[in-house]
Design a protein around this motif. Structure first.
Motif, PDB file in Angstrom:
ATOM      1  N   ALA A  67      36.481 -79.501  74.225  1.00  0.00           N
ATOM      2  CA  ALA A  67      35.136 -78.942  74.221  1.00  0.00           C
ATOM      3  C   ALA A  67      34.169 -80.095  73.966  1.00  0.00           C
ATOM      4  CB  ALA A  67      34.997 -77.875  73.136  1.00  0.00           C
ATOM      5  N   TYR A  68      33.287 -80.348  74.934  1.00  0.00           N
ATOM      6  CA  TYR A  68      32.342 -81.436  74.753  1.00  0.00           C
ATOM      7  C   TYR A  68      31.388 -81.095  73.617  1.00  0.00           C
ATOM      8  CZ  TYR A  68      28.652 -84.809  75.319  1.00  0.00           C
ATOM      9  OH  TYR A  68      27.741 -85.802  75.056  1.00  0.00           O
ATOM     10  N   GLY A  69      31.137 -82.081  72.750  1.00  0.00           N
ATOM     11  CA  GLY A  69      30.233 -81.831  71.633  1.00  0.00           C
ATOM     12  C   GLY A  69      29.655 -83.104  71.072  1.00  0.00           C
ATOM     13  N   ALA A  70      28.796 -82.926  70.086  1.00  0.00           N
ATOM     14  CA  ALA A  70      28.127 -84.071  69.481  1.00  0.00           C
ATOM     15  C   ALA A  70      27.773 -83.764  68.037  1.00  0.00           C
ATOM     16  CB  ALA A  70      26.858 -84.424  70.266  1.00  0.00           C
ATOM     17  N   GLY A  71      27.585 -84.818  67.269  1.00  0.00           N
ATOM     18  CA  GLY A  71      27.203 -84.660  65.870  1.00  0.00           C
ATOM     19  C   GLY A  71      26.109 -85.640  65.489  1.00  0.00           C
ATOM     20  N   TRP A  72      25.406 -85.327  64.445  1.00  0.00           N
ATOM     21  CA  TRP A  72      24.344 -86.186  63.920  1.00  0.00           C
ATOM     22  C   TRP A  72      24.779 -86.725  62.558  1.00  0.00           C
ATOM     23  CZ3 TRP A  72      23.773 -82.344  67.181  1.00  0.00           C
ATOM     24  CH2 TRP A  72      22.792 -82.399  68.173  1.00  0.00           C
ATOM     25  N   ASN A  73      24.742 -88.037  62.405  1.00  0.00           N
ATOM     26  CA  ASN A  73      25.106 -88.664  61.142  1.00  0.00           C
ATOM     27  C   ASN A  73      23.875 -89.131  60.381  1.00  0.00           C
ATOM     28  OD1 ASN A  73      27.863 -88.436  61.409  1.00  0.00           O
ATOM     29  ND2 ASN A  73      28.113 -90.404  62.419  1.00  0.00           N
ATOM     30  N   LEU A  74      23.986 -89.162  59.083  1.00  0.00           N
ATOM     31  CA  LEU A  74      22.953 -89.751  58.232  1.00  0.00           C
ATOM     32  C   LEU A  74      23.530 -90.988  57.573  1.00  0.00           C
ATOM     33  CD1 LEU A  74      21.517 -86.539  56.520  1.00  0.00           C
ATOM     34  CD2 LEU A  74      20.467 -87.878  58.345  1.00  0.00           C
ATOM     35  N   GLY A  75      22.874 -92.122  57.767  1.00  0.00           N
ATOM     36  CA  GLY A  75      23.343 -93.372  57.192  1.00  0.00           C
ATOM     37  C   GLY A  75      22.175 -94.231  56.747  1.00  0.00           C
ATOM     38  N   ILE A  76      22.467 -95.309  56.067  1.00  0.00           N
ATOM     39  CA  ILE A  76      21.436 -96.218  55.575  1.00  0.00           C
ATOM     40  C   ILE A  76      21.418 -97.468  56.454  1.00  0.00           C
ATOM     41  CG2 ILE A  76      20.605 -97.557  53.603  1.00  0.00           C
ATOM     42  CD1 ILE A  76      22.186 -95.644  51.792  1.00  0.00           C
ATOM     43  N   ASN A  77      20.267 -97.771  56.997  1.00  0.00           N
ATOM     44  CA  ASN A  77      20.110 -98.946  57.846  1.00  0.00           C
ATOM     45  C   ASN A  77      20.544-100.202  57.093  1.00  0.00           C
ATOM     46  OD1 ASN A  77      18.901-101.212  59.297  1.00  0.00           O
ATOM     47  ND2 ASN A  77      17.690 -99.687  60.383  1.00  0.00           N
ATOM     48  N   LYS A  78      21.391-101.000  57.720  1.00  0.00           N
ATOM     49  CA  LYS A  78      21.936-102.187  57.044  1.00  0.00           C
ATOM     50  C   LYS A  78      20.868-103.224  56.732  1.00  0.00           C
ATOM     51  CE  LYS A  78      23.349-104.708  61.234  1.00  0.00           C
ATOM     52  NZ  LYS A  78      24.504-105.334  61.934  1.00  0.00           N
ATOM     53  N   TYR A  79      19.717-103.128  57.387  1.00  0.00           N
ATOM     54  CA  TYR A  79      18.656-104.104  57.145  1.00  0.00           C
ATOM     55  C   TYR A  79      17.764-103.725  55.957  1.00  0.00           C
ATOM     56  CZ  TYR A  79      20.115-105.819  61.693  1.00  0.00           C
ATOM     57  OH  TYR A  79      20.865-106.319  62.733  1.00  0.00           O
ATOM     58  N   VAL A  80      17.994-102.558  55.391  1.00  0.00           N
ATOM     59  CA  VAL A  80      17.242-102.167  54.194  1.00  0.00           C
ATOM     60  C   VAL A  80      17.785-102.959  53.003  1.00  0.00           C
ATOM     61  CG1 VAL A  80      16.718-100.296  52.593  1.00  0.00           C
ATOM     62  CG2 VAL A  80      16.716 -99.860  55.045  1.00  0.00           C
ATOM     63  N   LYS A  81      16.951-103.786  52.398  1.00  0.00           N
ATOM     64  CA  LYS A  81      17.394-104.639  51.288  1.00  0.00           C
ATOM     65  C   LYS A  81      16.908-104.132  49.929  1.00  0.00           C
ATOM     66  CE  LYS A  81      19.257-107.387  54.311  1.00  0.00           C
ATOM     67  NZ  LYS A  81      20.726-107.375  54.494  1.00  0.00           N
ATOM     68  N   ASN A  82      15.820-103.370  49.934  1.00  0.00           N
ATOM     69  CA  ASN A  82      15.250-102.873  48.681  1.00  0.00           C
ATOM     70  C   ASN A  82      16.196-101.847  48.054  1.00  0.00           C
ATOM     71  OD1 ASN A  82      13.661-100.950  46.981  1.00  0.00           O
ATOM     72  ND2 ASN A  82      12.021-102.412  47.436  1.00  0.00           N
ATOM     73  N   GLU A  83      16.651-102.130  46.840  1.00  0.00           N
ATOM     74  CA  GLU A  83      17.637-101.266  46.191  1.00  0.00           C
ATOM     75  C   GLU A  83      17.081 -99.888  45.877  1.00  0.00           C
ATOM     76  OE1 GLU A  83      20.856-101.803  45.821  1.00  0.00           O
ATOM     77  OE2 GLU A  83      20.560-103.681  46.915  1.00  0.00           O
ATOM     78  N   ASN A  84      15.787 -99.804  45.553  1.00  0.00           N
ATOM     79  CA  ASN A  84      15.181 -98.500  45.273  1.00  0.00           C
ATOM     80  C   ASN A  84      15.175 -97.618  46.520  1.00  0.00           C
ATOM     81  OD1 ASN A  84      14.657 -99.045  42.562  1.00  0.00           O
ATOM     82  ND2 ASN A  84      12.675 -99.986  43.024  1.00  0.00           N
ATOM     83  N   ILE A  85      14.883 -98.240  47.674  1.00  0.00           N
ATOM     84  CA  ILE A  85      14.885 -97.493  48.929  1.00  0.00           C
ATOM     85  C   ILE A  85      16.313 -97.061  49.280  1.00  0.00           C
ATOM     86  CG2 ILE A  85      14.459 -97.634  51.416  1.00  0.00           C
ATOM     87  CD1 ILE A  85      12.131 -99.484  50.840  1.00  0.00           C
ATOM     88  N   LYS A  86      17.270 -97.958  49.069  1.00  0.00           N
ATOM     89  CA  LYS A  86      18.666 -97.618  49.328  1.00  0.00           C
ATOM     90  C   LYS A  86      19.108 -96.432  48.480  1.00  0.00           C
ATOM     91  CE  LYS A  86      20.789-101.989  50.810  1.00  0.00           C
ATOM     92  NZ  LYS A  86      21.799-103.010  50.451  1.00  0.00           N
ATOM     93  N   ASP A  87      18.710 -96.469  47.203  1.00  0.00           N
ATOM     94  CA  ASP A  87      19.089 -95.398  46.285  1.00  0.00           C
ATOM     95  C   ASP A  87      18.461 -94.071  46.714  1.00  0.00           C
ATOM     96  OD1 ASP A  87      20.323 -94.506  43.746  1.00  0.00           O
ATOM     97  OD2 ASP A  87      18.234 -94.117  43.184  1.00  0.00           O
ATOM     98  N   ALA A  88      17.191 -94.115  47.143  1.00  0.00           N
ATOM     99  CA  ALA A  88      16.516 -92.902  47.598  1.00  0.00           C
ATOM    100  C   ALA A  88      17.184 -92.353  48.858  1.00  0.00           C
ATOM    101  CB  ALA A  88      15.041 -93.195  47.866  1.00  0.00           C
ATOM    102  N   CYS A  89      17.552 -93.252  49.783  1.00  0.00           N
ATOM    103  CA  CYS A  89      18.250 -92.844  51.006  1.00  0.00           C
ATOM    104  C   CYS A  89      19.590 -92.190  50.678  1.00  0.00           C
ATOM    105  CB  CYS A  89      18.476 -94.047  51.918  1.00  0.00           C
ATOM    106  SG  CYS A  89      16.989 -94.713  52.673  1.00  0.00           S
ATOM    107  N   TYR A  90      20.307 -92.797  49.752  1.00  0.00           N
ATOM    108  CA  TYR A  90      21.610 -92.273  49.360  1.00  0.00           C
ATOM    109  C   TYR A  90      21.488 -90.870  48.771  1.00  0.00           C
ATOM    110  CZ  TYR A  90      25.978 -91.653  46.838  1.00  0.00           C
ATOM    111  OH  TYR A  90      27.156 -91.143  46.364  1.00  0.00           O
TER     112      TYR A  90
END
Length: 305
Positions: free
Chosen positions: A185-208
């Motif tokens: 069955a053809y299908g697709a999914g959407w993932n949520l991830g953190i862009n590897k170029y994000v360096k700010n730890e506060n932004i990373k934590d908020a994304c997580y």
């Protein structure tokens, strides 16, 4: 997570939404009236369409002919239901041409053309997008269509739909006797991830924290039962309330059990080729056999040798 969240052995994100485009939405009230069963082959689908067709009030079949992703997804859903594919197993090239795979592709395109000639498809179907198709079903203009599983909630919405409670759901061509390999069955999914170029730890934590919340049971349940999103959590899929509130639930799970998508880097270019060749064949600008041959050759040329 194993099938959708990894790329080349690395975890790249947590799946938030998943679904299959290979679900047959059919008017179970009309099927019962005509004594029909869900089709197992494209020939049976066309025969059902003939018996259900009553234009302009209702059209027996439907195809998402809109150029681009719509028509490519619809085509692949039919192809996969026969156990056929354009891509080889590890998606590093194409299946052989000519082969049973390309023969199935020609059968599908010729089937669509036959339905068009017989007036079994709604007017303007070659420009019909997923939104158009769902709207047609909501308005009671379609007897059957192939659609994305989460969109059942829009068909069952009493505020916008005239066919609430009248639609059945089953994996497209389930129990197909003419498969050339394991059906998918053809299908697709959407993932949520953190862009590897994000360096700010506060932004990373908020994304997580956002990702954790969006993939939590509470959010997944709300998305699945209220917002037409296909859940990715097994504990939501198997929850009694989900199974009760979402009519497509069993078909959704069945599709996911044989789900197959495209994850190669050539995805976007391949879809354009599929769309272009289908449009040429369906409008009579190129013979079906030539369009299928060019589809295989052009997609094959995208991969390194």
């Amino acid at each position: 997570v194993k099938t959708q969240g990894y790329w080349k052995g690395k975890l790249i994100g947590l799946p938030f939404r998943i679904g299959s485009h290979a679900c047959l939405f059919y008017r179970k009230d009309l099927y019962e009236e005509k004594g029909l069963k869900p089709p197992r082959t494209i020939e049976e689908y066309i025969e059902n369409a003939r018996k259900l067709n009553n234009p302009p009030n209702i059209y027996g079949g439907s195809v998402r002919g809109h150029a681009g992703q719509d028509i490519a997804e619809d085509f692949l859903s039919w192809l996969y239901a026969y156990g056929a594919d354009i891509f080889n197993e590890d998606q590093t090239g194409t299946t052989p041409y000519p082969s049973k795979h390309s023969e199935i592709a020609e059968k599908i395109i010729n089937g669509w053309i036959q339905m068009d000639k017989e007036g079994l498809l709604p007017p303007g179907w070659l420009n019909q997008s997923s939104i158009d198709q769902v709207t047609n079903m909501q308005q009671g203009l379609l007897a059957q269509m192939n659609e994305f599983t989460p969109r059942s909630l829009t068909v069952e919405d009493p505020k916008t739909s005239k066919v609430v409670g009248k639609v059945g759901y089953i994996r497209l061509l389930k129990d197909n006797p003419d498969t050339i390999g394991p059906p998918h069955a053809y299908g697709a999914g959407w993932n949520l991830g953190i862009n590897k170029y994000v360096k700010n730890e506060n932004i990373k934590d908020a994304c997580y924290k956002l990702i954790v919340w969006m993939t939590s049971w509470e959010m997944q349940y709300l998305a699945a039962t209220q917002w037409a999103n296909g859940p990715t959590r097994i504990d939501v899929m198997n929850h009694p309330d989900f199974l009760k509130k979402v009519p497509v639930a069993s078909a959704h799970l069945d599709c996911l059990s044989v789900l197959k998508g495209i994850s190669c880097a050539q995805y976007a270019e391949s879809f354009k080729i599929i769309s272009d060749e289908l449009q040429l064949a369906l409008t009579g600008k190129k013979p079906v056999s030539n369009a299928v041959e060019d589809m295989w050759k052009k997609i094959g040329a995208l991969f390194p040798r």
